[in-house]
Design an enzyme around this catalytic site. Structure first.
Site, short mmCIF file in Angstrom:
data_model
loop_
_atom_site.label_atom_id
_atom_site.label_comp_id
_atom_site.label_asym_id
_atom_site.label_seq_id
_atom_site.Cartn_x
_atom_site.Cartn_y
_atom_site.Cartn_z
N HIS A 47 0.83 -1.21 0.00
CA HIS A 47 0.00 0.00 0.00
C HIS A 47 0.86 1.26 0.00
O HIS A 47 0.55 2.24 -0.69
CB HIS A 47 -0.92 -0.03 1.22
CG HIS A 47 -1.80 1.17 1.35
ND1 HIS A 47 -1.63 2.12 2.34
CD2 HIS A 47 -2.86 1.59 0.61
CE1 HIS A 47 -2.54 3.05 2.21
NE2 HIS A 47 -3.30 2.77 1.18
N GLU A 50 2.11 1.85 -3.48
CA GLU A 50 1.06 2.43 -4.32
C GLU A 50 0.99 3.94 -4.11
O GLU A 50 0.87 4.72 -5.07
CB GLU A 50 -0.28 1.78 -4.00
CG GLU A 50 -1.47 2.39 -4.70
CD GLU A 50 -2.61 2.69 -3.74
OE1 GLU A 50 -3.02 3.87 -3.67
OE2 GLU A 50 -3.08 1.76 -3.06
N HIS A 51 1.06 4.38 -2.86
CA HIS A 51 1.03 5.82 -2.58
C HIS A 51 2.26 6.52 -3.15
O HIS A 51 2.15 7.60 -3.75
CB HIS A 51 0.98 6.04 -1.06
CG HIS A 51 -0.40 6.03 -0.49
ND1 HIS A 51 -0.92 7.07 0.23
CD2 HIS A 51 -1.37 5.08 -0.53
CE1 HIS A 51 -2.15 6.78 0.62
NE2 HIS A 51 -2.44 5.56 0.18
N GLU A 127 -4.51 7.61 7.77
CA GLU A 127 -5.50 6.70 7.17
C GLU A 127 -5.78 5.52 8.09
O GLU A 127 -6.93 5.09 8.25
CB GLU A 127 -4.98 6.21 5.80
CG GLU A 127 -5.98 5.42 5.00
CD GLU A 127 -5.44 5.02 3.63
OE1 GLU A 127 -6.17 4.30 2.91
OE2 GLU A 127 -4.31 5.40 3.29
#
Length: 424
Positions: A47, A50-51, A127
């Site tokens: 993740h 991806e960021h 998040e």
């Protein structure tokens, strides 16, 4: 079939689906590497990667990436899943080349700037905090952890504050180098697209992508268990699950029909019994998630503290009764929902692109809608009941957040099911 497929010499698949009536296109690149591809010390790395892909490359700054795509009215997005990670763009047909150039740039040559990395890790920590404050989301992370403990399949996609802060640019590079490879990737385009043009652009833009295959997944092992936490909330959020079916299992479609039949809409047994007849919950539904070699079937409900003692026995009774006596009318209704949902989603180019990417990676080819519908239609009510009974024969998994004092203990559920709570 409207989809066309070309496999480049590198092994990279290119899939297009022309929708001539449109003036826009959905473009994407998807890799067969997600959170399940992480090692134990890499929790949250897929993740984070991806960021970071959007935070600058050797040719573009983070701001330049955003400005270039928005200059032509387009947009960029990405999503990290358990077994796949996808990057996508939506643009006018004339700007497909630009979209492919940006997408290739961010996955082939990301900069992993240390200043951007520190900033983005903080964003992801926020998040994670947002999920912690959203119990109806968090309970599903806990369910996955209880079902597949000590395994990457059981870990949350986001990671934890500690695990994310421990990651560095070297870890990002290692993960990208081993997971983002041509034979485990697909470039997909749907909408106002020309197949030959997309193939030509892909060959040129993605020439620098590492060739070959990524490492094989560690086999999953469903265990089942119980994870609950008392919190001062207005509602109790509870999930009850069992071992499901891999996406390519012979009874995978039957398992999905059973899940829809028992909890897929307002006419489903769970909704009617739990909400309409007893008023035990506002939100209640069933689900079935299929992975490469595992699956998870279950149900969720949000209920009040005063109804905590009743919610699980009622949910379980509904599931068991459906496995025993679901009728033809219910099966037909569930299948109609599945088929309508499929066809409605395929009216959008982004949904088509996403589906083709998933299928290409999972099955080695995109599945035509007619083929999927035929598989759904082939499921009989007996098939659905059989799949339901098989899933309910596994050890239950329970996750709950909120006022849990009156919640039924797992051993009582196991007794109700007729299985031993200590069974592995």
């Amino acid at each position: 079939m409207s989809a066309r497929v070309t496999i480049l010499p590198s092994g990279l698949a290119v899939v297009t689906d022309a929708m001539p009536e449109l003036g826009t296109a959905a473009i994407g690149v998807t890799f067969g590497a997600g959170s399940r591809s992480e090692a134990s010390d890499e929790h949250g790395l897929a993740h984070l990667l991806e960021h970071m892909a959007f935070k600058g490359t050797r040719r573009r700054s983070a701001r330049a990436i955003a400005e270039e795509i928005e200059q032509v009215g387009g947009d960029l997005n990405a999503a990290t899943g358990v077994e796949q990670t996808g990057y996508s763009a939506r643009v006018l047909s004339a700007d497909i080349g630009l979209a492919l150039d940006i997408l290739s740039d961010i996955v082939v040559e990301p900069a992993f700037d240390e200043v951007e990395l520190a900033r983005e890790k903080n964003v992801i920590v926020q998040e994670i905090g947002a999920v912690e404050d959203t119990p109806d989301d968090l309970v599903f992370d806990w369910l996955q952890d209880a079902a597949f403990p000590g395994q990457s399949l059981g870990r949350s996609i986001l990671g934890t504050e500690t695990s994310v802060n421990a990651l560095d640019s070297a870890a990002l590079s290692r993960f990208r180098d081993r997971g983002y490879r041509t034979r485990d990737a697909v470039v997909v385009a749907a909408g106002a697209v020309d197949h030959d043009r997309v193939v030509e652009e892909t060959m040129r833009r993605f020439a620098g992508l590492n060739e070959g295959e990524g490492p094989a997944l560690t086999p999953a092992r469903y265990v089942g268990g119980d994870r609950r936490e008392k919190r001062d909330l207005e509602q109790l959020h509870v999930t009850l699950a069992f071992e499901g079916r891999p996406f390519d299992a012979p009874d995978a479609y039957a398992a999905q029909v059973f899940a829809n039949l028992v909890g897929g809409g307002m006419s489903s047994r769970l909704f009617q019994e739990v909400r309409e007849e007893r008023g035990l919950a506002y939100s209640v539904h069933a689900f079935h998630w299929g992975y490469a070699d595992a699956g998870l079937f279950g149900a969720y409900a949000g209920t009040s503290p005063k109804d905590a003692a009743d919610i699980l026995p009622v949910m379980l009774d509904v599931l068991m009764e459906a496995a025993d006596n679901a009728d033809e009318r219910e099966a037909q209704r569930a299948k109609a929902q599945m088929k309508a949902g499929l066809l409605m989603s395929l009216e959008q180019p982004s949904a088509r692109a996403d589906q083709h990417a998933r299928h290409q990676l999972a099955y080695g080819r995109p599945l035509d809608a007619a083929e999927i519908i035929a598989k759904i239609d082939a499921v009989s009510v007996e098939d659905a009941r059989r799949a339901g009974r098989a899933m309910l024969a596994s050890r239950p998994t329970l996750a709950a957040i909120g006022p849990i004092r009156r919640l039924t203990p797992p051993e009582r559920l196991a007794e109700r099911l007729g299985v031993r709570a200590s069974a592995a």
